[in-house]
Design a protein around this motif. Sequence first.
Motif, mmCIF file in Angstrom:
data_model
loop_
_atom_site.group_PDB
_atom_site.id
_atom_site.type_symbol
_atom_site.label_atom_id
_atom_site.label_comp_id
_atom_site.label_asym_id
_atom_site.label_seq_id
_atom_site.Cartn_x
_atom_site.Cartn_y
_atom_site.Cartn_z
ATOM 1 N N ALA A 1 -10.107 -1.044 0.811
ATOM 2 C CA ALA A 1 -10.537 -0.210 -0.530
ATOM 3 C C ALA A 1 -9.717 1.129 -0.785
ATOM 4 O O ALA A 1 -9.529 1.724 0.359
ATOM 5 N N ASP A 2 -9.179 1.303 -1.862
ATOM 6 C CA ASP A 2 -8.443 2.695 -1.989
ATOM 7 C C ASP A 2 -8.768 3.033 -3.416
ATOM 8 O O ASP A 2 -9.648 2.435 -4.281
ATOM 9 N N ASP A 3 -8.467 4.403 -3.650
ATOM 10 C CA ASP A 3 -8.625 5.231 -4.829
ATOM 11 C C ASP A 3 -7.401 5.534 -5.665
ATOM 12 O O ASP A 3 -7.286 6.459 -6.618
ATOM 13 N N GLY B 1 -9.722 2.517 -8.987
ATOM 14 C CA GLY B 1 -9.353 2.141 -7.257
ATOM 15 C C GLY B 1 -9.283 0.557 -7.297
ATOM 16 O O GLY B 1 -9.879 0.002 -8.404
ATOM 17 N N THR B 2 -9.083 0.274 -6.144
ATOM 18 C CA THR B 2 -9.219 -1.115 -5.830
ATOM 19 C C THR B 2 -9.744 -1.607 -4.507
ATOM 20 O O THR B 2 -9.412 -0.826 -3.475
ATOM 21 N N THR B 3 -10.627 -2.640 -4.369
ATOM 22 C CA THR B 3 -10.947 -3.104 -2.991
ATOM 23 C C THR B 3 -10.587 -4.664 -3.129
ATOM 24 O O THR B 3 -10.940 -5.460 -3.946
ATOM 25 N N GLY C 1 5.994 -9.495 -4.692
ATOM 26 C CA GLY C 1 5.048 -10.054 -5.542
ATOM 27 C C GLY C 1 4.425 -11.313 -4.871
ATOM 28 O O GLY C 1 4.032 -12.175 -5.789
ATOM 29 N N GLU C 2 4.232 -11.346 -3.729
ATOM 30 C CA GLU C 2 3.901 -12.542 -3.037
ATOM 31 C C GLU C 2 2.485 -12.287 -1.995
ATOM 32 O O GLU C 2 2.054 -13.390 -1.701
ATOM 33 N N ALA C 3 2.394 -11.159 -1.976
ATOM 34 C CA ALA C 3 1.442 -11.185 -0.586
ATOM 35 C C ALA C 3 0.014 -11.353 -1.346
ATOM 36 O O ALA C 3 -0.739 -12.281 -0.438
ATOM 37 N N LEU C 4 -0.596 -10.994 -2.281
ATOM 38 C CA LEU C 4 -1.930 -11.137 -2.664
ATOM 39 C C LEU C 4 -2.160 -13.002 -2.806
ATOM 40 O O LEU C 4 -2.980 -13.466 -2.393
ATOM 41 N N ALA C 5 -1.059 -13.380 -3.375
ATOM 42 C CA ALA C 5 -1.182 -15.007 -3.539
ATOM 43 C C ALA C 5 -1.087 -15.643 -2.206
ATOM 44 O O ALA C 5 -1.780 -16.647 -2.031
ATOM 45 N N HIS D 1 4.617 -14.652 -7.263
ATOM 46 C CA HIS D 1 5.503 -13.875 -7.778
ATOM 47 C C HIS D 1 5.420 -13.128 -8.921
ATOM 48 O O HIS D 1 5.970 -13.187 -10.121
ATOM 49 N N THR D 2 4.357 -12.320 -8.984
ATOM 50 C CA THR D 2 4.088 -11.401 -9.786
ATOM 51 C C THR D 2 3.960 -10.090 -9.209
ATOM 52 O O THR D 2 3.220 -9.710 -8.324
ATOM 53 N N THR D 3 4.734 -9.089 -9.650
ATOM 54 C CA THR D 3 4.945 -7.850 -9.215
ATOM 55 C C THR D 3 5.002 -6.657 -10.499
ATOM 56 O O THR D 3 5.517 -7.133 -11.478
ATOM 57 N N SER D 4 4.402 -5.533 -10.311
ATOM 58 C CA SER D 4 4.784 -4.569 -11.367
ATOM 59 C C SER D 4 5.712 -3.767 -10.647
ATOM 60 O O SER D 4 6.128 -2.600 -11.335
ATOM 61 N N LYS D 5 6.405 -4.190 -9.533
ATOM 62 C CA LYS D 5 7.234 -2.991 -9.045
ATOM 63 C C LYS D 5 8.797 -3.272 -8.880
ATOM 64 O O LYS D 5 9.434 -2.193 -8.525
ATOM 65 N N LEU D 6 9.106 -4.101 -9.437
ATOM 66 C CA LEU D 6 10.496 -4.365 -9.789
ATOM 67 C C LEU D 6 11.054 -4.123 -10.949
ATOM 68 O O LEU D 6 11.222 -5.457 -12.008
ATOM 69 N N ASN E 1 -0.107 -2.056 -0.598
ATOM 70 C CA ASN E 1 -0.583 -2.133 -1.830
ATOM 71 C C ASN E 1 -1.228 -0.821 -2.338
ATOM 72 O O ASN E 1 -0.865 -0.208 -3.320
ATOM 73 N N ALA E 2 -2.203 -0.168 -1.535
ATOM 74 C CA ALA E 2 -2.905 0.893 -1.724
ATOM 75 C C ALA E 2 -1.916 1.847 -1.806
ATOM 76 O O ALA E 2 -2.266 2.922 -2.850
ATOM 77 N N LEU E 3 -0.942 2.111 -0.932
ATOM 78 C CA LEU E 3 -0.018 3.333 -0.811
ATOM 79 C C LEU E 3 0.656 3.171 -2.163
ATOM 80 O O LEU E 3 1.052 4.174 -2.938
ATOM 81 N N ASP E 4 1.258 1.978 -2.504
ATOM 82 C CA ASP E 4 1.888 1.840 -3.524
ATOM 83 C C ASP E 4 1.186 2.263 -4.847
ATOM 84 O O ASP E 4 1.738 2.439 -5.872
ATOM 85 N N ALA E 5 -0.016 2.097 -4.813
ATOM 86 C CA ALA E 5 -0.939 2.419 -6.132
ATOM 87 C C ALA E 5 -1.198 4.054 -5.908
ATOM 88 O O ALA E 5 -2.234 4.334 -6.706
ATOM 89 N N GLY E 6 -0.610 4.677 -5.080
ATOM 90 C CA GLY E 6 -0.742 6.157 -5.144
ATOM 91 C C GLY E 6 -2.311 6.582 -4.444
ATOM 92 O O GLY E 6 -2.719 7.697 -4.697
ATOM 93 N N ARG F 1 -4.320 3.798 -8.313
ATOM 94 C CA ARG F 1 -4.562 3.794 -9.767
ATOM 95 C C ARG F 1 -5.207 2.407 -10.646
ATOM 96 O O ARG F 1 -5.654 2.420 -11.648
ATOM 97 N N GLY F 2 -5.576 1.501 -9.715
ATOM 98 C CA GLY F 2 -6.167 0.551 -10.109
ATOM 99 C C GLY F 2 -5.389 -0.488 -11.053
ATOM 100 O O GLY F 2 -4.284 -0.336 -11.583
ATOM 101 N N MET F 3 -6.184 -1.502 -11.392
ATOM 102 C CA MET F 3 -5.450 -2.570 -12.410
ATOM 103 C C MET F 3 -6.351 -2.782 -13.506
ATOM 104 O O MET F 3 -7.525 -2.746 -13.557
ATOM 105 N N SER F 4 -5.624 -3.019 -14.758
ATOM 106 C CA SER F 4 -6.485 -3.660 -15.965
ATOM 107 C C SER F 4 -6.863 -5.018 -15.544
ATOM 108 O O SER F 4 -6.492 -5.729 -14.685
#
Length: 549
Positions: A57-59, A137-139, A95-99, A75-80, A33-38, A61-64
């Motif tokens: 923890a990554d640096d 970023g995201t932790t 879209g299932e990993a975090l859940a 089943h929520t993803t921004s990637k497809l 997920n961190a790599l996908d977020a650049g 693009r993060g999420m709103s």
Amino acid sequence: MSVRRLDRETVDRIAAGEVVTRPARVVVELVENALDAGAGRVEIEVTGSGTERIRVADDGRGMSDDEAALAVERHTTSKLPDGDLERVDTLGFRGEALASIADVSRLTLTTNDGGARGVRVGVDDEASVESAGRGCGTTVEVHDLFHNRPARKESLAAPATEFERISDRVAAYALLRPGVAFTLDHDGRRVFTTPGSGSFQDAALAVYGREVARESTTLTAETSVEIGDEEAAVDLRGLLAYPSVTRSANDHVRIAVNGRPVSVPTLRQAVERGYGSLLPGDRHPIVALAVSLPPRAVDPNVHPTKETVALRAGDAVADAVEAAVSDALSTADLRRSADVAMDLEAALDPVDSGPSVLGDAEFVGRFHDLYLLCAADDDLLVIDQHAAHERINYERLRMAVESEGVPSADLDPPATLSLSPGEVAAVESHDDALARLGFDCAPFGGGTVRIRAVPAPFGRVADPESLEAALAALREGESADWRDDLLADLACHPSLKAGDTLSDDDAAALIERLGACEQPFSCPHGRPTVLAIDEAHLAQGFDRHPRRG
Ligand code: ADP
Ligand code: MG
């Protein structure tokens, strides 16, 4: 009992078990997920086996705020974008990993997409959302993994082993994505940190240490293969360690396809074919190879945890890999690399049995300081002095282990050895076995191990490097063979090398001792020690009638 449809929640819970099998899976999903977020930097902290705590923890693009609350649902993803699996170029897409992780742990996600404040989403029994300070970023923090899956928790291996898997996975990403800076900490101790410079050699230096980084060359190749009637570009980049730093297990051949480390046996075999005869038969190289292909050439969706992929035109890709590896090695400066395997492809047959064969063998000379030549009845025997010595050492060592144990010698000052994170973890998990074999060693931080004593069978002090072979043998499994494999490797280290000159007396003694071995005709790695050319063969070559009687 009749067949009935499972309710949605049950289906999801079953699916969660498929994705999150062990702590290393959690780490992999969060890293992807961190790599996908650049992300340019990914920091991973693990406590114990990872069931206590994993923090990534990554640096990126993060999420709103809204995205964050949605992301932890199933089943929520921004990637497809259009649900088009053919065109995914991200590591995630289901879209299932975090859940799934949240289902089996207590998860907190803190994220900021560049706004003034970020947001923290906690998923325990219920989800909570509050604002939180955090840079872009995201932790993700995962506590108490499998607290509600007691059976799964109990089926995990010892903490050191689980951590070994984690560090092996993180090392794979770090080596194959050298443009990203990875840091791995375990129980507050730094395991390794890569600079994210983009250089494969820099990443290898951080993960493996100086020797591997120095004894290696980089590979860069662009080529194409035909897929259907279209040309598909194949881009290959990576690092190849010289044959001087081989391993006895093949898990150091790491390959990424489109940025994800995967296990594709045909590609691994292609890499090893590229080394060709530079590799002794039972040794494997250290390789990090990133293969990039157009998304349509790869189906990433063939494995529940995405550990492998299906390739279109896989044979052509494998051929391209083999050629690129072979090219890179043939132009590399291999002069420093010792221990290059010898290829014997003559009309010579391994002697198969009969202890008497060596009984009346008479030493008649040597060839190239590699081979001892003997006359024995109608045969000309050619003995590989290195292989012969290995066999002798091996049998002596085996006897020692069975009787008084392997004697050891203190190293003063102690030696240090750079090891991969997995190997460092193995030093801890196998400390008993290592002690029985004559090693006294302990992790020393920063990917190094301090060695205070080494095996010294018959007064011959093993190289500190032999610890690597010992670890490889121990890690290969709990099988009964591990000790034999290990002894074979230990026997190899103090053995004569190709090119060592033997006096006539020593040569004769070596032949006699070889003859006294239980299995004189193969070295402990299974290669022949003695080849025979019978006189009939020579006579035929010289167009003579063989001598009779
Ligand atoms: P997937 O990766 O398959 O999309 P996940 O459950 O792993 O599914 O993640 C769901 C969504 O959460 C992702 O599509 C992404 O939009 C967002 N996300 C997860 N982790 C991160 C992160 N580290 N940085 C930014 N966005 C993230
Ligand atoms: Mg994901």
